[in-house]
Design a protein around this motif. Structure first.
Motif, mmCIF file in Angstrom:
data_model
loop_
_atom_site.group_PDB
_atom_site.id
_atom_site.type_symbol
_atom_site.label_atom_id
_atom_site.label_comp_id
_atom_site.label_asym_id
_atom_site.label_seq_id
_atom_site.Cartn_x
_atom_site.Cartn_y
_atom_site.Cartn_z
ATOM 1 N N GLU A 140 -16.463 94.457 -26.854
ATOM 2 C CA GLU A 140 -16.810 95.209 -28.058
ATOM 3 C C GLU A 140 -18.316 95.149 -28.317
ATOM 4 O O GLU A 140 -18.949 96.165 -28.629
ATOM 5 N N ARG A 141 -18.890 93.972 -28.164
ATOM 6 C CA ARG A 141 -20.329 93.798 -28.411
ATOM 7 C C ARG A 141 -21.154 94.674 -27.462
ATOM 8 O O ARG A 141 -22.135 95.310 -27.876
ATOM 9 N N THR A 142 -20.738 94.746 -26.220
ATOM 10 C CA THR A 142 -21.454 95.557 -25.236
ATOM 11 C C THR A 142 -21.461 97.031 -25.637
ATOM 12 O O THR A 142 -22.483 97.717 -25.517
ATOM 13 N N VAL B 44 -20.892 98.287 -28.797
ATOM 14 C CA VAL B 44 -21.585 98.445 -30.077
ATOM 15 C C VAL B 44 -23.099 98.434 -29.873
ATOM 16 O O VAL B 44 -23.846 99.135 -30.579
ATOM 17 N N GLU B 45 -23.561 97.670 -28.885
ATOM 18 C CA GLU B 45 -24.995 97.610 -28.607
ATOM 19 C C GLU B 45 -25.516 98.858 -27.907
ATOM 20 O O GLU B 45 -26.718 98.973 -27.667
ATOM 21 N N GLY B 46 -24.616 99.782 -27.566
ATOM 22 C CA GLY B 46 -25.076 101.082 -27.103
ATOM 23 C C GLY B 46 -24.950 101.383 -25.627
ATOM 24 O O GLY B 46 -25.554 102.351 -25.145
ATOM 25 N N THR C 268 -27.389 95.547 -16.989
ATOM 26 C CA THR C 268 -28.032 95.767 -18.283
ATOM 27 C C THR C 268 -29.421 95.164 -18.186
ATOM 28 O O THR C 268 -29.826 94.657 -17.124
ATOM 29 N N GLN D 28 -30.374 92.435 -19.518
ATOM 30 C CA GLN D 28 -30.270 90.980 -19.428
ATOM 31 C C GLN D 28 -29.620 90.473 -18.148
ATOM 32 O O GLN D 28 -30.024 89.448 -17.600
ATOM 33 N N THR E 57 -16.792 102.501 -31.881
ATOM 34 C CA THR E 57 -17.795 102.788 -32.907
ATOM 35 C C THR E 57 -17.274 103.756 -33.969
ATOM 36 O O THR E 57 -18.036 104.238 -34.800
#
Length: 302
Positions: A19-21, A23-25, A51, A53, A263
């Motif tokens: 989910e975080r991945t 939401v971060e776009g 990505t 990172q 989203t």
């Protein structure tokens, strides 16, 4: 030598990483395609992702003959790299990573798509993915209290029923017709033809088909596809690999992707079935592997 990293994340943590991945776009439509190579024993899959990172690549084997010999059908390894330098950071068991991230992807989707009072899960299959989906969905669907297992092999089906009972769920082995009373249906099989009559699925239900990534294989029929609102990991990959949709003639205009679902850009209706079709994407492996790496470093103070 790159260190072997043990997978210790639970399903809620894996769902959160996915989910975080999104939401971060992350642009799921622009992710690299999977490479499929036929080999004598089955198929090799090469799945790279990156990505800013982290970067990584999974080399997975799909060996249909392995279960008869008591071996896993899915094999492989995952190499996690530092994003800016591409320096190797860790090796992970590719099969264990697949067994974690695939149910987590389904759980992320069904958390948004299932009805708020979803109670009855009908689960097709009794292998490792079926077990993982049982545990992942039990973690994200708070009203779940009943499971019907539909499988070809009585022994593994009974084991899955026993595991459901351990989780506090009423559980039994059933037949494909059980979908008529389902709130959620999940298909985790190697079937190449539809598992049930799509006309039986109630309007309130959500269906997830996760068992195939081939344009000529499907677990659900055209009748269900025609009735349902359709959700996928990414339109681009679904229109290349999702036989469930391709064989039913579903076009891109009917598909909403997982990022849009997470989203809240996609509309979720409960007056018709919702179908989530997944084929597996490399960004999912990277998201979960990176989260495991960060978790391990936090535990060890590294």
């Amino acid at each position: 030598m790159t260190a072997q990293l043990e997978l210790t994340l639970d399903f809620p943590a894996a769902v959160a990483a996915l989910e975080r991945t999104l939401v971060e776009g992350l642009d799921v439509e622009a992710c690299p395609a999977r490479s499929n190579v036929a080999v004598p024993a089955g198929e090799l899959l090469l799945m790279p992702a990156a990505t800013d990172q982290y970067a990584g690549v999974k080399v997975a084997g799909v060996a249909p003959g392995n279960p008869a010999a008591g071996l896993p059908r899915i094999t492989g390894s995952y190499l996690l790299l530092d994003g800016p330098t591409l320096r190797p950071l860790a090796l992970l068991d590719g099969a264990a990573l697949t067994a974690l991230r695939t149910p987590a992807v389904t759980a992320l989707a069904l958390r948004a798509l299932a009805g708020p009072d979803a109670r009855h899960l009908v689960l097709f299959g009794a292998g490792p993915q079926a077990l993982g989906h049982l545990e992942a969905l039990n973690a994200v669907l708070p009203g779940l209290d009943r499971v019907t297992v539909v499988a070809r092999r009585p022994g593994p089906a009974a084991e899955l029923v026993a595991r459901a009972a351990e989780l506090g769920l009423a559980a039994a082995v059933g037949t494909p017709g059980a979908v008529a009373g389902a709130d959620a249906v999940v298909c985790c099989t190697t079937a190449r033809t539809p598992l049930f009559d799509g006309a039986l699925v109630p309007d309130r239900a959500v269906v997830a088909a996760v068992g195939s990534h081939e344009p000529t294989a499907r677990e659900v029929d055209a009748r269900l596809v025609d009735r349902a609102d359709l959700f996928v990991e990414a339109r681009e990959v679904a229109l290349r690999e999702a036989g469930d949709l391709l064989m039913a003639g579903a076009g891109a205009e009917r598909l909403a992707n997982l990022a849009e679902l997470v989203t809240r850009k996609a509309v979720v209706r409960h007056d018709r079935p919702r179908l989530f079709k997944s084929v597996g994407m490399a960004w999912q492996d990277l998201a979960v592997a990176a989260a495991q790496y960060v978790s391990a470093r936090q535990r060890t103070g590294g």
